[in-house]
Design an enzyme around this catalytic site. Structure first.
Site, PDB file in Angstrom:
ATOM      1  N   ALA A 172     -79.863 -23.696  94.475  1.00  0.00           N
ATOM      2  CA  ALA A 172     -80.553 -22.408  94.552  1.00  0.00           C
ATOM      3  C   ALA A 172     -80.220 -21.512  93.366  1.00  0.00           C
ATOM      4  O   ALA A 172     -81.099 -20.830  92.825  1.00  0.00           O
ATOM      5  CB  ALA A 172     -80.198 -21.714  95.860  1.00  0.00           C
ATOM      6  N   HIS A 203     -51.088 -11.985  92.959  1.00  0.00           N
ATOM      7  CA  HIS A 203     -50.193 -12.760  93.832  1.00  0.00           C
ATOM      8  C   HIS A 203     -50.056 -12.048  95.170  1.00  0.00           C
ATOM      9  O   HIS A 203     -49.898 -10.827  95.207  1.00  0.00           O
ATOM     10  CB  HIS A 203     -48.805 -12.892  93.191  1.00  0.00           C
ATOM     11  CG  HIS A 203     -47.798 -13.543  94.090  1.00  0.00           C
ATOM     12  ND1 HIS A 203     -47.757 -14.903  94.290  1.00  0.00           N
ATOM     13  CD2 HIS A 203     -46.805 -13.005  94.853  1.00  0.00           C
ATOM     14  CE1 HIS A 203     -46.774 -15.181  95.138  1.00  0.00           C
ATOM     15  NE2 HIS A 203     -46.176 -14.037  95.493  1.00  0.00           N
ATOM     16  N   GLY A 233     -81.011 -37.478 101.056  1.00  0.00           N
ATOM     17  CA  GLY A 233     -81.382 -36.765  99.842  1.00  0.00           C
ATOM     18  C   GLY A 233     -82.646 -35.952 100.013  1.00  0.00           C
ATOM     19  O   GLY A 233     -83.238 -35.882 101.095  1.00  0.00           O
TER      20      GLY A 233
END
Length: 467
Positions: A322, A446, A274
């Protein structure tokens, strides 16, 4: 002594965006940064890690093109020159940080390279190096002080960085690749870099104190990533804690939740447990601001407990992203110029750049339930999406979460190859207050991965077309 209206400490995404916007609005702005502008994100975080991840994925593709490749591609003995890879990555970083520096100059921001030390809420000294009182370059008086000092990797006290123990920053610039790497912490940083190193041919082990990887994400999103981790041959050590290196520095000592101890032979250990807010080393204590542990407390305008002192980005707490810092920086500049703004986004998307990627925006089904919102949710798998099939990437899905009563969309989640690019559509629908009918009635190109977004909304309404 110099003076300015706005003085910013920290030139990361939050700080430099605040500076540019403030200068655009005619505010006299000074930015203090001890390193290159761009902060962790541009220099040793988001950008360089994504470059390394891309290189690793491309190399791994080549190693998979054998005689039985379904694409019919055959490649013989691919190799990687990691020094050239790192140089390419550094070139990208240089171009981006150079671009930011040019933008700051173009907009008239006064950038000072040095180490800031706060004297009081209106005065800051700049030294050539941290703690070097003898080399104070100047003193700056300001009307507004903006703290954008970011965050730094958490270091385990019994495993300080050095020797075989490295941080995520060091992992981004390997001189040579180790034979084996143990990653302590299976959150998004550990998974992103651990999977990249594995694709570069390193034997990787993941150590996580909780019982599964990516514990911050819901289990359904993690399943395709866990499948990919196992296919790579990454060794998982879940519900395990680390005790440190052995005496020889050749193995990592582990302890299971049952109390069993063992040693994992490894050449290098990356600690990725972390990050914490950067609140020391620049005199913050002199302001006596209201704090929540190591995080500066702010309101919905990023005001601290001291008048005209502001804090944005990682130093102001989670989520440490950020794009959150950028949005806050722009807002603070506009408030100082006299505009009316508050930081109340409907969504701050978050992306985990594993392969497959994970993107979350808004509430998950469980989070909506805990919030007391009666919701419906529906998923559309990429295995039924034509574009995903042509990319040979049909693992994963898109999921939508909406209120049952009025079909207002409250959340999106997706896992799959390239789904980070869907985050803009997710956040836009939430910010604009879209309902299921709005997304279902929008024509999507698509073939594209985005069709899964429309199909998820259609399925939530009970009439999916392609499943």
């Amino acid at each position: 002594m110099q003076s300015c209206t706005l003085l910013i400490i920290g030139g990361g995404p939050g700080g430099y965006v605040a500076a540019i916007r403030a200068a655009q609005l005619g505010i006299s702005t000074t930015l203090i940064e001890s390193e290159n502008v761009g902060g962790t994100c541009l220099n040793v975080g988001c950008i360089p890690s994504k470059a390394l991840i891309h290189a690793a994925q491309e190399f791994h593709k080549l190693t998979g093109y054998s005689a039985d490749s379904p694409l019919g591609i055959q490649v013989q003995s691919p190799r990687i020159d990691i020094a050239r890879t790192v140089a390419w990555k550094d070139g990208i970083v240089g171009r981006l940080t150079g671009g930011v520096a040019a933008l700051l100059k173009k907009n008239g921001v006064h950038v000072i390279k040095g180490w800031a030390r706060i004297i009081d809420g209106k005065t800051v000294e700049v030294a050539a190096a941290p703690g070097d009182d003898a080399d104070v370059v100047l003193r700056i008086a300001c009307e507004h002080l903006l703290l954008a000092t970011g965050s730094q990797p958490v270091e385990l006290p019994f495993m300080p960085f050095g020797g075989p123990v490295i941080s995520s920053t060091q992992a981004l610039s390997p001189a040579v690749l180790p034979q084996s790497l143990a990653v302590v912490g299976a959150g998004y940083i550990g998974l992103e870099l651990g999977m990249a190193y594995s694709r570069l041919g390193v034997q990787v082990s993941l150590i996580e104190a909780q019982d599964r990887i990516l514990p911050a994400y819901d289990a359904d999103l993690v399943k395709p990533v866990q499948t990919a981790v196992r296919k790579l041959g990454i060794s998982l050590h879940l519900s395990c804690s680390v005790l440190g290196m052995n005496e020889k520095g050749s193995a990592l000592r582990l302890k299971t939740s049952q109390g069993d101890e063992s040693e994992l032979p490894v050449e290098q250990v990356m600690v990725a447990v972390g990050r914490r807010a950067r609140v020391t080393g620049f005199g913050l204590e002199s302001l006596m601001l209201d704090m929540d542990g190591t995080v500066i407390q702010v309101d919905d305008q990023c005001r601290t407990s001291m008048r005209n002192v502001w804090a944005i980005g990682d130093v102001a707490g989670e989520p440490m992203l950020a794009h959150r810092a950028m949005a806050q920086g722009e807002m603070v500049a506009e408030i100082i110029s006299g505009k009316q703004r508050r930081f109340v986004p409907a969504s701050i998307p978050a992306v985990c750049f594993t392969d497959p990627e994970i993107v979350v925006s808004g509430l998950s089904p469980d989070e909506a339930k805990r919030a007391g919102i009666d919701c419906i949710s529906a998923s559309f798998p990429f295995s039924a999406n034509g574009r995903a099939m042509t990319l040979d990437a049909n693992d994963g899905f898109v999921r939508v979460v909406a209120r049952r009563d009025n079909h207002l969309i409250v959340g999106w989640q997706a896992v799959g190859s390239g789904v980070s690019e869907l985050s803009a559509a997710f956040s836009q629908s939430l910010e604009m207050g879209a309902r299921l009918e709005d997304v279902a009635g929008t024509i999507h190109a698509h073939p594209s991965l985005g069709e899964a977004v429309q199909e998820a909304a259609l399925r939530a309404l009970g009439h999916a077309l392609h499943i």
